[in-house]
Scaffold this motif. Sequence first.
Motif, PDB file in Angstrom:
ATOM      1  N   ALA A  92       0.818  -1.221   0.000  1.00 25.99           N
ATOM      2  CA  ALA A  92       0.000   0.000   0.000  1.00 25.99           C
ATOM      3  C   ALA A  92       0.850   1.269   0.000  1.00 25.99           C
ATOM      4  N   GLN A  93       2.178   1.124   0.092  1.00 26.64           N
ATOM      5  CA  GLN A  93       2.970   2.338   0.340  1.00 26.64           C
ATOM      6  C   GLN A  93       2.886   3.356  -0.799  1.00 26.64           C
ATOM      7  N   ASP A  94       2.646   2.891  -2.010  1.00 27.60           N
ATOM      8  CA  ASP A  94       2.533   3.824  -3.129  1.00 27.60           C
ATOM      9  C   ASP A  94       1.082   4.053  -3.556  1.00 27.60           C
ATOM     10  N   ALA A  95       0.154   3.533  -2.773  1.00 25.01           N
ATOM     11  CA  ALA A  95      -1.261   3.671  -3.146  1.00 25.01           C
ATOM     12  C   ALA A  95      -1.691   5.116  -2.969  1.00 25.01           C
ATOM     13  N   ALA A  96      -2.261   5.683  -4.039  1.00 26.64           N
ATOM     14  CA  ALA A  96      -2.547   7.113  -4.041  1.00 26.64           C
ATOM     15  C   ALA A  96      -3.931   7.447  -3.495  1.00 26.64           C
ATOM     16  N   ASP A  97      -4.837   6.473  -3.507  1.00 27.60           N
ATOM     17  CA  ASP A  97      -6.202   6.777  -3.051  1.00 27.60           C
ATOM     18  C   ASP A  97      -6.846   5.538  -2.410  1.00 27.60           C
ATOM     19  N   ALA A  98      -8.096   5.701  -2.009  1.00 26.38           N
ATOM     20  CA  ALA A  98      -8.798   4.642  -1.274  1.00 26.38           C
ATOM     21  C   ALA A  98      -8.933   3.377  -2.112  1.00 26.38           C
ATOM     22  N   ASP A  99      -9.213   3.521  -3.414  1.00 24.34           N
ATOM     23  CA  ASP A  99      -9.350   2.337  -4.268  1.00 24.34           C
ATOM     24  C   ASP A  99      -8.026   1.583  -4.371  1.00 24.34           C
ATOM     25  N   ALA A 100      -6.958   2.323  -4.505  1.00 28.29           N
ATOM     26  CA  ALA A 100      -5.642   1.686  -4.622  1.00 28.29           C
ATOM     27  C   ALA A 100      -5.269   0.984  -3.315  1.00 28.29           C
ATOM     28  N   ARG A 101      -5.635   1.603  -2.180  1.00 29.64           N
ATOM     29  CA  ARG A 101      -5.326   0.954  -0.897  1.00 29.64           C
ATOM     30  C   ARG A 101      -6.121  -0.343  -0.737  1.00 29.64           C
ATOM     31  N   LEU A 102      -7.397  -0.320  -1.134  1.00 32.98           N
ATOM     32  CA  LEU A 102      -8.225  -1.521  -1.078  1.00 32.98           C
ATOM     33  C   LEU A 102      -7.646  -2.606  -1.998  1.00 32.98           C
ATOM     34  N   GLY A 103      -7.259  -2.202  -3.196  1.00 32.94           N
ATOM     35  CA  GLY A 103      -6.649  -3.157  -4.135  1.00 32.94           C
ATOM     36  C   GLY A 103      -5.354  -3.736  -3.577  1.00 32.94           C
TER      37      GLY A 103
ATOM     38  N   GLU B  40     -12.757  -0.673   7.209  1.00 29.63           N
ATOM     39  CA  GLU B  40     -12.173   0.672   7.014  1.00 29.63           C
ATOM     40  C   GLU B  40     -11.870   0.939   5.540  1.00 29.63           C
ATOM     41  N   LEU B  41     -11.195  -0.040   4.911  1.00 25.04           N
ATOM     42  CA  LEU B  41     -10.771   0.141   3.520  1.00 25.04           C
ATOM     43  C   LEU B  41     -11.972   0.169   2.580  1.00 25.04           C
ATOM     44  N   LEU B  42     -12.955  -0.688   2.849  1.00 22.07           N
ATOM     45  CA  LEU B  42     -14.163  -0.711   2.011  1.00 22.07           C
ATOM     46  C   LEU B  42     -14.976   0.570   2.202  1.00 22.07           C
ATOM     47  N   SER B  43     -15.095   1.035   3.435  1.00 23.22           N
ATOM     48  CA  SER B  43     -15.830   2.280   3.709  1.00 23.22           C
ATOM     49  C   SER B  43     -15.199   3.441   2.958  1.00 23.22           C
ATOM     50  N   ALA B  44     -13.861   3.506   2.988  1.00 23.18           N
ATOM     51  CA  ALA B  44     -13.164   4.606   2.325  1.00 23.18           C
ATOM     52  C   ALA B  44     -13.403   4.558   0.816  1.00 23.18           C
ATOM     53  N   SER B  45     -13.395   3.360   0.245  1.00 25.54           N
ATOM     54  CA  SER B  45     -13.608   3.241  -1.195  1.00 25.54           C
ATOM     55  C   SER B  45     -15.059   3.578  -1.555  1.00 25.54           C
TER      56      SER B  45
END
Lengths: 204, 204
Positions: free
Chosen positions: B76-87, B138-143
Amino acid sequence: MSRKPNSEQRRAQIVQALRDTMAEHGYDKATVQLVARRAGLTPGLLHYHFHSKGEILLALVNALAAAAHARYLVFAQDAADADARLGAYIEARLGLGEGADASAVAAWVVIGAEAVRQPEVRLAYQQALAAESMLARELLSASLAAHGKSTANVAALAAALLAMMEGSFQLASAAPACMPMGYAAPLATGMVRRFIDAEPPEAA
Amino acid sequence: MSRKPNSEQRRAQIVQALRDTMAEHGYDKATVQLVARRAGLTPGLLHYHFHSKGEILLALVNALAAAAHARYLVFAQDAADADARLGAYIEARLGLGEGADASAVAAWVVIGAEAVRQPEVRLAYQQALAAESMLARELLSASLAAHGKSTANVAALAAALLAMMEGSFQLASAAPACMPMGYAAPLATGMVRRFIDAEPPEAA
């Protein structure tokens, strides 16, 4: 081998005794001795019906698969189309309606884990899963086709549905707080339906 | 208790020995004796570090959960947004990239099944799953929020994602023909994304 009239009943009794003993003690500790005691039979009489514990296990896996399939057939009998049949299948596997059986689910989870490390359990588990996977693919293909959708991803979708089912059994048995009663079937149905809706059309 | 300098290393060695012994023999048969032998220690030295097998198991569950979380943080360190973090989360759990570890997955499946029938395993398993469930929510809510979607179904969606993960571990370990290499992560991501896309908007 010719069987006495009550032979099928005895065999069913032994299979159920293995199921309950495994659910409590695991496969290793479910000795023929313990299974016979639970079935109310002597080990000798048990051996008259089954040559080995592995043979009882195969009968148990087959019995669980047959019961699940019978449940699907009941749920699907009034299904008018491919979508309804797919819904009936998911509901039959995951729903909490008539015929759901917590101890069968727990036994299935134990079989799944024993399959990780015991070759004879793995073989029986894989055969049951292969049959399950074929049925899931048939039902998903029919639903995709009914909506004019490509079936290119059907094997992957069937794998995801099987994973969701196996995982739901696992969570319901060991961490029910993570999978509250009644969640699994509508969720799996909803995820599959939304996935199908977003599939590209079948190439002309 | 004051620990010798190599104490953490010894503990890790013991925990890994339990992991490998369980994956091979199950929890019951993974005696302290066997675990000590596998770790190359005397039972006495093992007991200096852990009071009981249950204590090693707790450390193992925590170590597996910590390793999974560390893997998520790297992904997740380079994930730019909520979708990328979930992915990144789904890929870290299910992907076959750097750091995937078949024996950790097999050990996790064995822990999950032992959790069905052994109270001390169940407790550790449920704690790990509860933490997992919280992170997934948390991750799903953010997305969902990033797409202006209602979060009303987030608990159910998190449960479905967890089930898909646990089931994928199960299939990959015991019936790999039903879950070919590389299927699980893109499938789970696709199903979650399509589910989110079809959610109703957040009420104003």
